[in-house]
Enzyme design. Structure first.
Site, mmCIF file in Angstrom:
data_model
loop_
_atom_site.group_PDB
_atom_site.id
_atom_site.type_symbol
_atom_site.label_atom_id
_atom_site.label_comp_id
_atom_site.label_asym_id
_atom_site.label_seq_id
_atom_site.Cartn_x
_atom_site.Cartn_y
_atom_site.Cartn_z
ATOM 1 N N LYS A 1 0.850 -1.192 0.000
ATOM 2 C CA LYS A 1 0.000 0.000 0.000
ATOM 3 C C LYS A 1 0.888 1.246 0.000
ATOM 4 O O LYS A 1 1.530 1.551 0.996
ATOM 5 C CB LYS A 1 -0.911 0.013 1.231
ATOM 6 C CG LYS A 1 -2.031 1.040 1.079
ATOM 7 C CD LYS A 1 -2.568 1.545 2.388
ATOM 8 C CE LYS A 1 -1.692 2.584 3.026
ATOM 9 N NZ LYS A 1 -1.451 3.799 2.211
ATOM 10 N N GLU B 1 10.308 1.583 10.143
ATOM 11 C CA GLU B 1 11.369 2.528 9.742
ATOM 12 C C GLU B 1 10.739 3.912 9.831
ATOM 13 O O GLU B 1 9.915 4.274 8.987
ATOM 14 C CB GLU B 1 11.825 2.244 8.308
ATOM 15 C CG GLU B 1 12.506 0.904 8.121
ATOM 16 C CD GLU B 1 13.894 0.847 8.714
ATOM 17 O OE1 GLU B 1 14.388 1.887 9.210
ATOM 18 O OE2 GLU B 1 14.479 -0.238 8.708
ATOM 19 N N CYS C 1 14.554 10.541 5.343
ATOM 20 C CA CYS C 1 14.549 10.211 6.769
ATOM 21 C C CYS C 1 15.921 10.467 7.384
ATOM 22 O O CYS C 1 16.015 10.908 8.523
ATOM 23 C CB CYS C 1 14.113 8.771 6.976
ATOM 24 S SG CYS C 1 15.063 7.578 6.031
ATOM 25 N N GLU D 1 11.348 17.084 13.393
ATOM 26 C CA GLU D 1 11.826 16.677 12.067
ATOM 27 C C GLU D 1 11.197 17.600 11.021
ATOM 28 O O GLU D 1 9.990 17.543 10.794
ATOM 29 C CB GLU D 1 11.417 15.226 11.789
ATOM 30 C CG GLU D 1 11.938 14.730 10.465
ATOM 31 C CD GLU D 1 11.447 13.337 10.102
ATOM 32 O OE1 GLU D 1 10.284 13.011 10.386
ATOM 33 O OE2 GLU D 1 12.235 12.588 9.512
#
Ligand code: NAD
Length: 472
Positions: A169, A242, A276, A372
């Protein structure tokens, strides 16, 4: 775009229950339609993967690996088509899109070479203990929008080679390259081995909570990762998470500030900072702080920020409106706390363009430092004591990556050893490779991907502990 995209369910290309717009972030306008699955289609995709599992798991590993190689060849053969679609839906410059597709091809080929051999744990006095590794069953792979293609391959390579089947997905803002890859899977693999469904952020929970899903391989934000972990609890499913990062770059005092600033800039701004493991905060010695900041600002001002499909573009748009608004808000807040040396304002044109932005003189508690940002904005912070800066770098709930820059390699490596993250690169950035394990510490993840360890994540240890019957 005239092209039609489909879901892949049980080896067939199927229309969605409905469809939704996919926006090109360089224009802010829809350029294609994506088929949307409904809950019944999630059930059909999982049922197809479940039905395909026994025969796929029973195939010799060499045959499964050969089919993964074939997928790599098919992807390679259509690199231009995939890269151009990737730029349209994700925004990254075309050369970087090609790089992502080539990386995907390499990743599949690397996993096609990997094997897990049975391991003899004991063989003495008639007692033989062997650890085998068996596949888990149906793997749900859920991916984000920053690297929509390679993050699928990081999961698909090990899952298929070890004998699992899949339901993939993609993120709703970048689903089309995964739909296109589903076509390749339908042509090459037995029906049901790989299924692709698309949603609008509404079917993830149904998929991760599905009783017939054995493992969830998730890449995305820490907030969603926590939900995935919670929904996997009911069935004690295997999960790989992750998640986000807030990687620090620590520049040591023996480097040439101009040269290292160029590298730090590259590590912060690649993919418009939407990585990331992008450098998300840089710590620079007081004595070279001004020079370092000025060099970063010079580089930022020279960037070519434009539509990724135009030759010469070095930075494309932010991938979606929600992220664009988030990055703008972080910059606006940073303006009240520090000094913006380059960038600072969204570009007044259609699409979601933010120029590379360098901010200095922020405190460690500024949101741009603590959160972040996932965009082309770099806060540059000053330090004077190495132990203190290590503590500041580690003062985060995140622990994904980080970099240390120093001429004295032994000293730089010693500093790297003290950074509490899954990976620390010394004098380089983003050196990710399918043969080297990658995993986050703290709230950046659970389990990991890539390397032999990544292959193990898709298997269950199966211990056979046997002795001969003495008197039978
Ligand atoms: P996100 O968490 O919003 O979405 C990721 C995926 O999860 C999407 O496919 C989304 O549809 C799906 N999802 C949403 N709700 C769900 C639910 N309740 N259950 C299951 N799935 C659900 O993340 P994003 O904004 O697409 O991606 C950006 C984030 O991803 C950043 O934090 C970035 O650091 C992280 N990321 C991490 C890595 C890594 O390897 N650690 C790599 C790339 C990106």
């Amino acid at each position: 775009m005239d092209r039609q995209f489909h879901l892949t369910i049980n080896g067939k290309q199927v229309a969605g229950a409905s469809s939704f717009d996919v926006v090109n972030p360089a224009t802010g306008e829809a350029f294609a339609q994506c088929p949307k699955a409904d809950e019944a289609m999630v059930d059909q995709a999982v049922a197809a993967a479940k039905a395909a599992f026994p025969a796929w798991a029973a195939l010799p590993v060499e045959e499964r690996a050969a089919l993964v190689e074939k997928l790599a060849d098919a992807l390679h053969a259509r690199i231009g088509e995939f890269a151009s679609l990737l730029t349209s839906e994700q925004g990254k410059p075309l050369d970087q899109a090609q790089y992502e597709i080539m990386g995907s091809v390499f990743t599949l080929r690397a996993f096609a070479q990997m094997r897990i051999e049975p391991k003899t744990l004991r063989d003495e006095g008639g007692n033989k203990v062997i650890e085998h590794r068996t596949p888990l069953g149906v793997v749900a792979a859920i991916t984000p929008w920053n690297f929509p293609v390679i993050l699928v391959m990081n999961k698909l390579g090990p899952a298929l080679v070890t004998g699992n089947t899949m339901v993939i997905k993609p993120a709703p803002t970048t689903p089309l390259t995964t739909c296109l890859f589903g076509e390749l899977c339908a042509e090459i693999l037995p029906a049901g081995v790989v299924n692709v469904i698309c949603d609008q952020n509404d079917l993830g929970a149904k998929l991760t909570g599905h009783p017939d899903v054995a493992k969830v391989a998730f890449t995305g934000s820490t907030a969603t990762g926590k939900k995935v972990m919670a929904s996997a609890a009911e069935g004690v499913k295997r999960v790989t998470l992750e998640l986000g990062g807030n990687d620090a770059a620590i520049v040591l005092d023996d480097v040439d500030p101009r040269k290292v600033a160029q590298k730090v800039y590259g590590g912060a701004m690649a993919n418009a900072g939407q990585i990331c493991v992008a450098i998300k905060r840089a710590y620079v010695p007081e004595a070279m702080y001004d020079e370092f900041c000025d060099e970063l600002a010079t580089l930022a001002k020279a960037a070519v920020v434009d539509d990724g499909s135009k030759q010469g573009t070095t930075i494309g748009p932010i991938q979606n409106k929600m992220q664009y608004d988030k990055v703008k808000a972080l910059i606006e807040d940073a303006k009240t706390r520090g000094t913006v040396l380059a960038g600072g304002d969204a570009i007044d044109r259609p699409g979601y363009f933010i120029p590379p932005t360098i901010v200095r003189d922020l405190d460690d508690d500024a949101p741009l430092v603590r959160e972040e940002q996932f965009g082309p904005v770099l806060p540059v912070l000053k330090y004077s004591d190495i132990d203190d800066v290590i503590a500041r770098a580690n003062d985060s709930d995140m622990g994904l990556g980080g970099t240390v820059w120093g001429k004295d390699l032994a000293r730089a490596t010693e500093v790297a050893m003290k950074i509490d993250t899954g990976t620390v690169w010394v004098n380089q950035y983003l050196a990710i490779d399918a043969n080297i394990p990658f995993r986050g510490s703290k709230q950046s993840g659970l389990g990991g991907e890539l390397g032999e360890a990544g292959l193990h994540e898709y298997t269950q240890p199966h211990i056979i502990n046997a002795v001969a019957l003495e008197d039978a």
